[in-house]
Design a protein around this motif. Structure first.
Motif, PDB file in Angstrom:
ATOM      1  N   LEU A   1      32.533  44.781  41.159  1.00 59.06           N
ATOM      2  CA  LEU A   1      33.122  43.549  40.652  1.00 59.06           C
ATOM      3  C   LEU A   1      33.474  43.804  39.191  1.00 59.06           C
ATOM      4  CD1 LEU A   1      33.918  40.556  40.898  1.00 59.06           C
ATOM      5  CD2 LEU A   1      31.576  39.975  40.199  1.00 59.06           C
ATOM      6  N   LYS A   2      34.760  43.706  38.881  1.00 59.06           N
ATOM      7  CA  LYS A   2      35.230  44.034  37.541  1.00 59.06           C
ATOM      8  C   LYS A   2      35.931  42.829  36.929  1.00 59.06           C
ATOM      9  CE  LYS A   2      35.915  48.952  38.581  1.00 59.06           C
ATOM     10  NZ  LYS A   2      36.866  50.100  38.518  1.00 59.06           N
ATOM     11  N   ARG A   3      36.012  42.820  35.602  1.00 58.18           N
ATOM     12  CA  ARG A   3      36.747  41.801  34.873  1.00 58.18           C
ATOM     13  C   ARG A   3      37.782  42.489  33.982  1.00 58.18           C
ATOM     14  NH1 ARG A   3      32.887  38.680  30.726  1.00 58.18           N
ATOM     15  NH2 ARG A   3      34.915  38.052  29.895  1.00 58.18           N
ATOM     16  N   SER A   4      38.887  41.782  33.733  1.00 59.36           N
ATOM     17  CA  SER A   4      39.964  42.345  32.919  1.00 59.36           C
ATOM     18  C   SER A   4      40.550  41.235  32.066  1.00 59.36           C
ATOM     19  CB  SER A   4      41.040  42.978  33.819  1.00 59.36           C
ATOM     20  OG  SER A   4      41.575  42.009  34.700  1.00 59.36           O
ATOM     21  N   TRP A   5      41.617  41.549  31.368  1.00 58.01           N
ATOM     22  CA  TRP A   5      42.361  40.676  30.475  1.00 58.01           C
ATOM     23  C   TRP A   5      41.642  40.499  29.141  1.00 58.01           C
ATOM     24  CZ3 TRP A   5      42.217  34.895  29.756  1.00 58.01           C
ATOM     25  CH2 TRP A   5      43.251  34.471  28.897  1.00 58.01           C
TER      26      TRP A   5
ATOM     27  N   LEU B   1      26.832  29.797  33.807  1.00 55.71           N
ATOM     28  CA  LEU B   1      28.081  30.288  33.235  1.00 55.71           C
ATOM     29  C   LEU B   1      28.172  29.979  31.748  1.00 55.71           C
ATOM     30  CD1 LEU B   1      30.594  29.335  36.077  1.00 55.71           C
ATOM     31  CD2 LEU B   1      29.907  31.637  35.396  1.00 55.71           C
ATOM     32  N   ARG B   2      28.832  30.894  31.042  1.00 51.24           N
ATOM     33  CA  ARG B   2      29.064  30.760  29.619  1.00 51.24           C
ATOM     34  C   ARG B   2      30.566  30.755  29.357  1.00 51.24           C
ATOM     35  NH1 ARG B   2      25.178  35.943  28.384  1.00 51.24           N
ATOM     36  NH2 ARG B   2      23.225  35.103  29.302  1.00 51.24           N
ATOM     37  N   VAL B   3      30.916  30.260  28.184  1.00 51.25           N
ATOM     38  CA  VAL B   3      32.325  30.270  27.813  1.00 51.25           C
ATOM     39  C   VAL B   3      32.855  31.695  27.757  1.00 51.25           C
ATOM     40  CG1 VAL B   3      33.982  29.641  26.014  1.00 51.25           C
ATOM     41  CG2 VAL B   3      32.090  28.099  26.572  1.00 51.25           C
ATOM     42  N   SER B   4      32.001  32.651  27.382  1.00 52.63           N
ATOM     43  CA  SER B   4      32.420  34.056  27.305  1.00 52.63           C
ATOM     44  C   SER B   4      32.688  34.668  28.673  1.00 52.63           C
ATOM     45  CB  SER B   4      31.341  34.876  26.589  1.00 52.63           C
ATOM     46  OG  SER B   4      30.093  34.780  27.264  1.00 52.63           O
ATOM     47  N   ASP B   5      32.293  33.966  29.751  1.00 54.48           N
ATOM     48  CA  ASP B   5      32.590  34.470  31.103  1.00 54.48           C
ATOM     49  C   ASP B   5      34.032  34.209  31.506  1.00 54.48           C
ATOM     50  OD1 ASP B   5      29.980  35.349  31.424  1.00 54.48           O
ATOM     51  OD2 ASP B   5      29.305  33.429  32.261  1.00 54.48           O
ATOM     52  N   THR B   6      34.768  33.477  30.714  1.00 57.32           N
ATOM     53  CA  THR B   6      36.175  33.214  31.021  1.00 57.32           C
ATOM     54  C   THR B   6      36.950  34.523  31.044  1.00 57.32           C
ATOM     55  OG1 THR B   6      36.116  31.024  30.014  1.00 57.32           O
ATOM     56  CG2 THR B   6      38.273  32.067  30.229  1.00 57.32           C
ATOM     57  N   ASP B   7      37.544  34.827  32.191  1.00 52.52           N
ATOM     58  CA  ASP B   7      38.294  36.073  32.326  1.00 52.52           C
ATOM     59  C   ASP B   7      38.870  36.163  33.738  1.00 52.52           C
ATOM     60  OD1 ASP B   7      39.386  38.502  31.554  1.00 52.52           O
ATOM     61  OD2 ASP B   7      37.532  39.173  30.597  1.00 52.52           O
ATOM     62  N   ARG B   8      39.523  37.276  33.966  1.00 54.67           N
ATOM     63  CA  ARG B   8      40.091  37.564  35.283  1.00 54.67           C
ATOM     64  C   ARG B   8      39.178  38.569  35.989  1.00 54.67           C
ATOM     65  NH1 ARG B   8      46.402  38.204  36.582  1.00 54.67           N
ATOM     66  NH2 ARG B   8      46.294  38.894  38.748  1.00 54.67           N
ATOM     67  N   TYR B   9      38.784  38.275  37.238  1.00 51.15           N
ATOM     68  CA  TYR B   9      37.850  39.091  38.004  1.00 51.15           C
ATOM     69  C   TYR B   9      38.511  39.587  39.286  1.00 51.15           C
ATOM     70  CZ  TYR B   9      34.165  37.115  35.001  1.00 51.15           C
ATOM     71  OH  TYR B   9      33.407  36.747  33.928  1.00 51.15           O
ATOM     72  N   PHE B  10      38.102  40.793  39.710  1.00 53.13           N
ATOM     73  CA  PHE B  10      38.585  41.336  40.981  1.00 53.13           C
ATOM     74  C   PHE B  10      37.546  42.294  41.536  1.00 53.13           C
ATOM     75  CE2 PHE B  10      40.014  44.332  37.817  1.00 53.13           C
ATOM     76  CZ  PHE B  10      39.819  45.579  38.394  1.00 53.13           C
TER      77      PHE B  10
ATOM     78  N   GLY C   1      40.267  44.220  46.496  1.00 52.38           N
ATOM     79  CA  GLY C   1      40.005  43.159  47.462  1.00 52.38           C
ATOM     80  C   GLY C   1      41.210  42.253  47.649  1.00 52.38           C
ATOM     81  N   ASN C   2      41.148  41.449  48.685  1.00 55.54           N
ATOM     82  CA  ASN C   2      42.265  40.559  48.988  1.00 55.54           C
ATOM     83  C   ASN C   2      42.405  39.422  47.991  1.00 55.54           C
ATOM     84  OD1 ASN C   2      42.539  42.171  51.208  1.00 55.54           O
ATOM     85  ND2 ASN C   2      41.835  40.661  52.693  1.00 55.54           N
ATOM     86  N   ASN C   3      41.350  39.134  47.213  1.00 55.14           N
ATOM     87  CA  ASN C   3      41.367  38.002  46.283  1.00 55.14           C
ATOM     88  C   ASN C   3      41.102  38.475  44.860  1.00 55.14           C
ATOM     89  OD1 ASN C   3      41.631  36.240  48.514  1.00 55.14           O
ATOM     90  ND2 ASN C   3      39.418  36.202  48.780  1.00 55.14           N
ATOM     91  N   GLU C   4      41.781  37.823  43.915  1.00 52.79           N
ATOM     92  CA  GLU C   4      41.473  37.942  42.503  1.00 52.79           C
ATOM     93  C   GLU C   4      41.197  36.545  41.969  1.00 52.79           C
ATOM     94  OE1 GLU C   4      44.007  40.250  40.016  1.00 52.79           O
ATOM     95  OE2 GLU C   4      44.512  41.677  41.600  1.00 52.79           O
ATOM     96  N   PHE C   5      40.443  36.474  40.886  1.00 53.30           N
ATOM     97  CA  PHE C   5      39.991  35.181  40.388  1.00 53.30           C
ATOM     98  C   PHE C   5      40.229  35.090  38.884  1.00 53.30           C
ATOM     99  CE2 PHE C   5      37.289  36.901  43.715  1.00 53.30           C
ATOM    100  CZ  PHE C   5      37.364  35.923  44.692  1.00 53.30           C
ATOM    101  N   PHE C   6      40.723  33.931  38.460  1.00 48.31           N
ATOM    102  CA  PHE C   6      40.723  33.619  37.041  1.00 48.31           C
ATOM    103  C   PHE C   6      39.707  32.505  36.835  1.00 48.31           C
ATOM    104  CE2 PHE C   6      42.076  31.019  33.432  1.00 48.31           C
ATOM    105  CZ  PHE C   6      41.967  31.983  32.430  1.00 48.31           C
ATOM    106  N   LEU C   7      38.660  32.832  36.096  1.00 51.03           N
ATOM    107  CA  LEU C   7      37.569  31.900  35.858  1.00 51.03           C
ATOM    108  C   LEU C   7      37.713  31.330  34.461  1.00 51.03           C
ATOM    109  CD1 LEU C   7      34.853  30.603  36.639  1.00 51.03           C
ATOM    110  CD2 LEU C   7      33.733  32.679  35.778  1.00 51.03           C
ATOM    111  N   LEU C   8      37.790  30.007  34.378  1.00 49.24           N
ATOM    112  CA  LEU C   8      37.876  29.299  33.102  1.00 49.24           C
ATOM    113  C   LEU C   8      36.617  28.449  32.935  1.00 49.24           C
ATOM    114  CD1 LEU C   8      39.465  28.440  30.567  1.00 49.24           C
ATOM    115  CD2 LEU C   8      40.515  26.640  31.963  1.00 49.24           C
TER     116      LEU C   8
END
Length: 372
Positions: free
Chosen positions: A54-58, A101-110, A127-134
């Motif tokens: 599970l990775k995060r980007s952006w 969850l923290r505000v610093s967790d805001t990011d794009r995950y895949f 994976g078939n899904n990507e997530f943007f968590l705000l």
């Protein structure tokens, strides 16, 4: 016809073999302290995956979690004691729950599945899904969030809404942008009047959009006039939260926060198979089906034409020969009958002439003399 058939086969195989799976981007909005579930799913295949990341980007590029099949998982230090996993990579489905969850967790995950490949390096499948968590610092019930996906060099259309639902005259627009935990900055201000005493807005000349990259349009609809702001020539570094607010006459614009309607604009550097939208995939599928139908029609027409040519090259010999034989025989028999009739007439006339005249016969009607 063979050329059409070959081209149809080529394009059909091209769309079939080069098709790729696009990861759908899901927008998830949470408040600080809440939890979120990220579902990692990949198409079933043989052999099965042996591990998943599970990775995060952006905002921050890092590895959040790794799990090997039938074993425990390991997490990044910032996610320890607030992450749980259900499922296994070998089952092609995995659910990751992040709590507190923290505000610093805001990011794009895949998710990234690792599949063994004996002939070369292991396969890394998204994976078939990507997530943007705000994640919000506090509960913001009055905000409406949306998602806009685009490619580098393309544009994004952002609707502009007033800060309040009031029927006041519009005299300008303001576009604000927020990246991560940084405060929102104003990247565009356009008004009929000077800012004057409208209040300080965090901004700088380097963060502003040039005028040639922004277009404001008005549309007349059933609900009245709507204002749309188009931002041109977007680049991956422009990915952020955006809010376009209408400036109303008589209302001060002193807010340093985003407006009522917020959009996360995601700009992808490469828009290959992973950046196709649902509309493009629908069009590709329609083209593939159309080419397949053309292939079938071509086959039918080809076989019908071949059957017609075979019928023309092999006519109905028995009927034709029978008819030809009847006509030939009739032409041959006609002179023969005429000759036969002619000869018979000649014979009859000859016989009649050769017969001697009977002098004892008297003309009909006359008395016959009887000797005593």
């Amino acid at each position: 016809m063979s050329g059409i058939k070959n081209r149809a086969c080529f394009y059909f195989l091209l769309f079939t073999l080069t098709g790729c799976v696009r990861a759908d981007l899901q927008f998830l909005e949470r408040n600080e302290g809440e939890s979120v579930v990220l579902s990692c799913v990949v198409e079933k295949r043989d052999p099965s995956p042996f591990g998943v990341y599970l990775k995060r980007s952006w905002l921050h590029t890092s590895e959040v979690l790794f799990m090997h099949t039938k074993s425990d998982f390991s997490t990044n230090i910032s996610y320890e004691k607030r992450t749980s996993v259900s499922g296994d990579p070998s089952s092609h489905v995995l659910n990751v729950t992040i709590s507190q969850l923290r505000v610093s967790d805001t990011d794009r995950y895949f998710c990234e599945f690792h599949v063994p490949n004996h002939s070369s390096e292991d396969l890394h499948l998204k994976g078939n899904n990507e997530f943007f968590l705000l994640v919000h610092a506090d509960t913001v019930s009055s905000m409406d969030f949306g998602l806009v996906e685009t490619c580098a060099g393309s544009s994004a259309v952002l609707p502009c809404v007033p800060p309040r639902v009031e029927a006041l005259a519009v005299e300008g627009v303001s576009l604000k942008r927020q990246r991560g935990r940084l405060a929102p900055v104003e990247v565009l201000y356009h008004s009929q009047h000077d800012r004057g005493n409208r209040g300080p807005i965090s901004s700088s000349s380097s963060s502003r959009f040039p005028d040639e990259r922004v277009q404001l349009s008005l549309d007349h609809g059933p609900g009245g006039i709507t204002y749309n702001l188009t931002v041109l020539q977007l680049q991956p570094e422009d990915s952020a939260l955006y809010s376009c607010t209408l400036l109303l006459r008589g209302l001060p614009d002193s807010s340093t926060r985003l407006g009522r309607q917020v959009f996360f604009v995601s700009v992808q550097a490469e828009c290959g198979c992973s950046g196709y939208s649902t509309l493009l995939y629908a069009v590709s599928a329609a083209v593939a089906v159309l080419l397949f139908l053309v292939f079938l029609v071509g086959c039918v027409v080809f076989h019908q034409g071949k059957a017609r040519r075979s019928v023309k090259s092999h006519p109905q010999a028995p009927i034709y020969e029978e008819m030809a034989g009847v006509h030939a025989e009739s032409h041959k028999l006609a002179p023969y009958h005429l000759e036969e009739m002619g000869s018979s007439e000649n014979k009859s006339s000859h016989v009649k002439r050769s017969c001697p005249e009977n002098h004892y016969e008297r003309p009909s009607g006359g008395p016959r003399r009887v000797s005593p």
